[in-house]
Scaffold this motif. Structure first.
Motif, PDB file in Angstrom:
ATOM      1  N   SER A 486       0.852  -1.185   0.000  1.00  0.00           N
ATOM      2  CA  SER A 486       0.000   0.000   0.000  1.00  0.00           C
ATOM      3  C   SER A 486       0.886   1.233   0.000  1.00  0.00           C
ATOM      4  N   HIS A 487       0.368   2.314  -0.523  1.00  0.00           N
ATOM      5  CA  HIS A 487       1.066   3.603  -0.537  1.00  0.00           C
ATOM      6  C   HIS A 487       0.131   4.630   0.085  1.00  0.00           C
ATOM      7  N   LYS A 523      -5.156  16.481   4.312  1.00  0.00           N
ATOM      8  CA  LYS A 523      -5.634  15.463   3.367  1.00  0.00           C
ATOM      9  C   LYS A 523      -4.989  14.135   3.735  1.00  0.00           C
ATOM     10  N   LEU A 524      -5.815  13.119   3.865  1.00  0.00           N
ATOM     11  CA  LEU A 524      -5.333  11.805   4.257  1.00  0.00           C
ATOM     12  C   LEU A 524      -5.864  10.755   3.305  1.00  0.00           C
ATOM     13  N   ASP A 525      -4.957   9.948   2.775  1.00  0.00           N
ATOM     14  CA  ASP A 525      -5.342   8.860   1.869  1.00  0.00           C
ATOM     15  C   ASP A 525      -4.512   7.630   2.236  1.00  0.00           C
ATOM     16  N   ASN A 526      -5.093   6.755   3.035  1.00  0.00           N
ATOM     17  CA  ASN A 526      -4.416   5.545   3.513  1.00  0.00           C
ATOM     18  C   ASN A 526      -5.139   4.316   3.000  1.00  0.00           C
ATOM     19  N   PRO A 527      -4.859   3.865   1.780  1.00  0.00           N
ATOM     20  CA  PRO A 527      -5.541   2.678   1.262  1.00  0.00           C
ATOM     21  C   PRO A 527      -5.092   1.413   1.984  1.00  0.00           C
ATOM     22  N   VAL A 542      -7.825  -2.423   6.203  1.00  0.00           N
ATOM     23  CA  VAL A 542      -7.522  -1.278   7.068  1.00  0.00           C
ATOM     24  C   VAL A 542      -7.276  -0.080   6.161  1.00  0.00           C
ATOM     25  N   ALA A 543      -8.188   0.877   6.174  1.00  0.00           N
ATOM     26  CA  ALA A 543      -8.045   2.027   5.284  1.00  0.00           C
ATOM     27  C   ALA A 543      -8.698   3.244   5.911  1.00  0.00           C
ATOM     28  N   ALA A 544      -8.226   4.400   5.516  1.00  0.00           N
ATOM     29  CA  ALA A 544      -8.812   5.665   5.962  1.00  0.00           C
ATOM     30  C   ALA A 544      -8.625   6.698   4.864  1.00  0.00           C
TER      31      ALA A 544
END
Length: 922
Positions: A486-487, A523-527, A542-544
């Motif tokens: 994940s990135h 800004k949050l991008d946690n795939p 698990v993502a947000a």
């Protein structure tokens, strides 16, 4: 696998010390004293002592400590508590990061600033929920001082400052060239680490009108395995039977119980006639455990594979340029870059994972129990039953999984400050971002596994297990074992402005006023890991994802209403997309004589729901140990097939973002004194209390385990020949985010420092810092209360480290001519081995007695020593010994952060550790 090497390996003599900077004592405000700005206030004043308790840690204190990173140092503070993230917590959500948790309220309630400004949070939320600042990104050598504000500061800084503020202030005016290099290793000749830094600066602001400083540091740590401590009593042992415990503790696997089996490296098949499992032959080829399972399982423990401390390689770069302009203006710019690569080794995967993910058309429940879904075909060559059967298999043939967490952090600040129209002002723009690349090796494509074991027409069939795994072709493993990646990114942009000035005269001096405004965008991008979005791999989703826009204004006043009395007040208004918050703070300081002052504050605060908690695309699944209320009622295994393992079983809890969440709010108060009873003696004593309401929490694991909708296996209890439905082994439950009731914590801080002039024998300073937690109570929405002070709880926070009532740090330094020797003793109080006060003991010995003896985890004290010697005006050598007496951390059977030891007692697990270094400055 990354192969990173430490800069050097070495053994040192010497001696470590953490000299906690105590608050400045009450000062005489008469005379010409330079005005300073302190953390928690925007008003410059002639005394650094405010109504709020502040602990100031100098650059010199840090240098004496023997600690390698800012996080290591801060986690020795007595005010740090449960929810702190140590380096060695490799199986956590935010593995590879470090964080501090003031008052045990969690890293998300402690605001961390760099030079008074926010940083982008780590790009993965702790526990899948809580955004926090990663301390690993701070360049140690560039630190000038650290100010720890020990009361609420939302009235000044906005959200997250409920428990306090840690303001890390970097150097601004360095000139010359400095070089530093150090190396260390443990008494076991492992765990090597090395670090080197160089700092260059040019220009003096007062003389040249500018300063430019550049700092670079590189560091590396070798991985340390739990099995490397196999001869250090219980440290790192999953198998703690030699100390009286049962075989099936939390780090055990492969054992067989009625109707169930843990994953087994030989393979265990379920007899369709009896429902019980039978292990295949060949256990001794895989497991290093010699005292095997009497029920016929293939018993093995996590320490056969798992890391104790990660392998780390890192780089920090920092530069600052300052230029005096015409008209009493000053331009400044900062830039920082940090890269930290961390790698942990964990256990091999298994065939029986239970995973959760967002529901879809193919799977509307969003849960797959692969333990029931994956069968070994009747036509499989190793199937001894001639019918499709369930199996429990640890895939040693695939190998252990590694978790690589590579984090890059960058930050840029540009600003202007000076004086105009009678106001001192400071305005700037800050951009910071964090990018985290996760790479989990040897994850399993469960769809391929299902075909390889159960579908004779599949190209992957048959997948041989255990002793016959050598028959499998490489092409099968290429399809079966995958790297899940994940990135994740977070970005923070802030524009801020503040100004202060003195107004009219009051009896005690001029009234001070500060005003300010801020705009902040996060800004949050946690795939999630690739393959987890639909249950394809053996890992839950698990993502947000989300964005926050915040606009704020604030005002602050300082009113010296009498020569001995100063009153302060602050008010801040924050506007978010879905709500607004107005937070006040008031304080008072009375200084009847210059050597004595009484002080007190009242503050309100808040924490906004983070994207991981409120985002509609956010979901996570956490794990924690609980007592199964069905199979272990009242702490006793139920009749019909339950075992002691059901009394402390690790379950999953699925947490889904809730857009209807409201912010947490808090009310806090401090009351204390600052006193210099003698010329060389200073002390401060502060009582504190914080009540955090409307808390954002998932349903507690205790409550989630009791839900009738909890997912269980089908090895139901059988009593008197009658099957009790829905009583199988507990696997997974829902724990939705909610605004629960409140947490209230209160206690006392004591700081004492004594200076001693020894004449021709030099000088000495001794100090003591003590934090006493009188109460740490959490109330659930239904009115149930849990008291955690002095217990192993709150286990809903990271790593279940516990809440000791007392933490003490005692330090002493002796200096003479070119030599400085320091020592520090850190004490952690004993804790009851219960989930909360009044509960039954959380662990039992094999004979059913409470464990450890007295159901109490022993206290733990370490002594560190350090020494420095100035060879000349330019050269200095230094060394340290951490855990001088090589104390062994107490056996802890409950925490999941370390194998049989508490993760906050890590120095007692690693053992005596030596460092040596050299520093030169020109």
């Amino acid at each position: 696998m990354h192969q990173k090497k430490a800069v050097a390996q070495a053994v040192s003599l010497a001696i470590a010390y953490v000299a906690f900077g105590l608050p400045a004592m009450a000062q005489d405000t008469q005379g010409s004293i330079q005005r300073v700005e302190v953390t928690g206030s925007s008003i410059k004043r002639a005394t650094a002592e405010t109504a709020s308790p502040i602990q100031v840690i100098s650059r010199e204190d840090i240098a004496k400590s023997g600690k390698t990173t800012v996080a290591e140092y801060l986690q020795t503070l007595t005010a740090d508590g449960a929810g702190s993230l140590p380096t060695g917590f490799g199986n956590g959500f935010a593995a590879g990061s470090t964080a501090i948790s003031l008052r045990g309220l969690g890293a998300t309630s402690t605001l961390v600033l760099l030079n008074g400004r926010r940083m982008a949070p780590f790009a993965r939320a702790d526990d899948g929920q809580k955004s926090f600042t990663d301390l690993s990104t701070v360049p140690m050598e560039a630190v000038e001082r650290i100010e720890v504000l020990k009361d609420g500061a939302s009235a000044t800084y906005g959200a997250d400052a409920i428990a306090g503020v840690v303001n890390i202030i970097l150097r601004k005016d360095f000139t010359g060239l400095a070089f530093k290099a150090e190396a260390g290793e443990s008494r076991y000749h492992d765990g090597e680490q090395g670090k080197a830094s160089i700092t260059w600066g040019k220009g003096r602001l007062d003389e040249d009108g500018y300063n430019w400083m550049v700092n670079a540091e590189v560091y590396g740590n070798h991985e340390l395995m739990n099995k490397d401590r196999s001869d250090r009593d219980w440290i790192g042992h999953g198998d703690i039977r030699p100390w009286g415990y049962a075989a099936n503790t939390q780090f055990a696997s492969g054992y067989i119980t009625p109707g169930a089996s843990q994953p087994n490296p030989a393979g265990a098949l379920r007899n369709p006639a009896t429902g019980n499992y039978t292990s295949l032959a060949g256990c001794s080829q895989f497991s290093t455990t010699t005292a095997q399972d009497p029920a016929g399982g293939c018993l093995w423990y996590a320490d056969q594979f798992r890391s104790m401390q990660p392998q780390i390689g890192g780089l920090n770069l920092y530069t600052r340029f300052t230029k005096n302009l015409d008209g009493d203006l000053q331009f400044y710019a900062e830039a920082g870059y940090s890269k930290r690569d961390t790698e942990f080794t964990l256990v091999p995967p298994s065939t029986s994972a239970t995973v959760a993910f967002p529901p879809n058309a193919a799977n509307p429940t969003g849960v797959i129990n692969y333990g029931n879904a994956i069968l070994m075909s009747a036509r499989h060559p190793q199937n001894i039953y001639g019918a499709d059967v369930r199996l429990r298999y640890s895939m040693f043939d695939v190998g252990p999984s590694t978790r690589s967490a590579d984090n890059e952090f960058s930050r840029f600040v540009v600003g202007l400050k000076g004086s105009r129209f009678g106001w001192d002002f400071d305005t700037g723009y800050t951009h910071s971002q964090s990018a985290l690349d996760l790479n989990y090796s040897n994850m399993i494509n469960m769809k391929v596994l299902q075909q390889a074991l159960g579908n004779p027409s599949s190209q992957y069939f048959p997948y041989y297990i255990g002793t016959e795994a050598g028959k499998n072709p490489a092409s099968l493993y290429a399809a079966l074992a995958v790297n899940a990646k994940s990135h994740s990114t977070t970005e923070l942009d802030v524009v801020d402005f503040k100004a202060s000035r003195e107004l009219f005269a009051l009896p005690g001096g001029n009234m001070g006023l500060a005003v300010g405004a801020e705009y902040r965008r996060l800004k949050l991008d946690n795939p999630s890991l690739s393959g987890s979005e639909d249950g394809t791999i053996n890992s839950s989703y698990v993502a947000a994802k989300g964005t926050d826009d915040v606009k704020a204004v604030f005002v602050e006043v300082a009113a010296p209403v009498l020569p001995t009395v100063e009153l302060t007040g602050a008010l801040r208004y924050d506007r978010y997309k879905n709500f607004s918050s107005t937070t006040p703070k008031v304080g008072a300081k009375w200084t009847p004589v210059k050597t004595f002052a009484l002080r007190g504050t009242y503050s309100e605060g808040f924490r906004a729901p983070g994207p991981a908690e409120s985002g509609t695309q956010s979901q996570s699944t956490g794990n924690s140990a609980v007592r199964d209320p069905v199979r272990c009622p009242g702490g006793v295994p139920a009749a019909g097939g339950a075992t002691q393992a059901d009394c402390s079983i690790t379950i999953g809890a699925v947490k889904v973002g809730n857009p209807n969440l409201q912010p947490e709010t808090s009310k806090g108060a401090t009351l204390g004194l600052v006193w210099d009873p003698l010329a060389n003696t200073s002390l401060s004593l502060d009582a504190w209390k914080i009540k955090r309401s409307n808390e954002i929490n998932p349903l507690s694991y205790v409550e989630a385990a009791a839900l009738p909708t909890a997912i269980r296996n089908d090895n139901n209890l059988v009593v008197g020949g009658v099957v009790r439905p829905n009583t199988g082994t507990l696997l997974l439950s829902n724990a939705p985010y909610q605004n629960s009731s409140y947490t209230e914590v209160k206690g006392i801080d004591l700081d004492v420092k004594q200076r001693v002039n020894l004449g021709s024998y030099g000088r000495s300073v001794v100090g003591l810092t003590w934090t006493h937690v009188a109460s740490w109570m959490r109330a659930e929405k239904n009115g149930t209360t849990f008291q955690y002070a002095g217990t192993h709880g709150n286990c809903d926070t990271s790593n279940c480290a516990g809440t000791p009532k007392n933490k003490i740090s005692f330090n002493a330094t002796w200096e003479r001519d070119a030599l400085s020797v320091s020592a520090i003793a850190n004490y952690r109080d004993s804790i009851e081995n219960t989930y909360f006060a009044g509960d039954k003991c959380a662990s039992q010995f094999a004979n059913g007695a409470d464990a450890p003896y007295g159901c109490k985890l022993a206290s733990f004290t370490t002594v560190d020593l350090s020494a420095r010697y100035k060879l000349s005006a330019n050269w200095q050598v230094y060394g340290s010994i951490q855990n001088l007496f090589d104390k062994v951390a107490p056996l802890d059977p409950l925490t999941y952060g370390g194998l049989s030891y508490n993760p906050m007692d890590a120095s007692g697990a690693i053992g005596r550790y030596f460092k040596v270094g050299v520093r030169a400055q020109f």
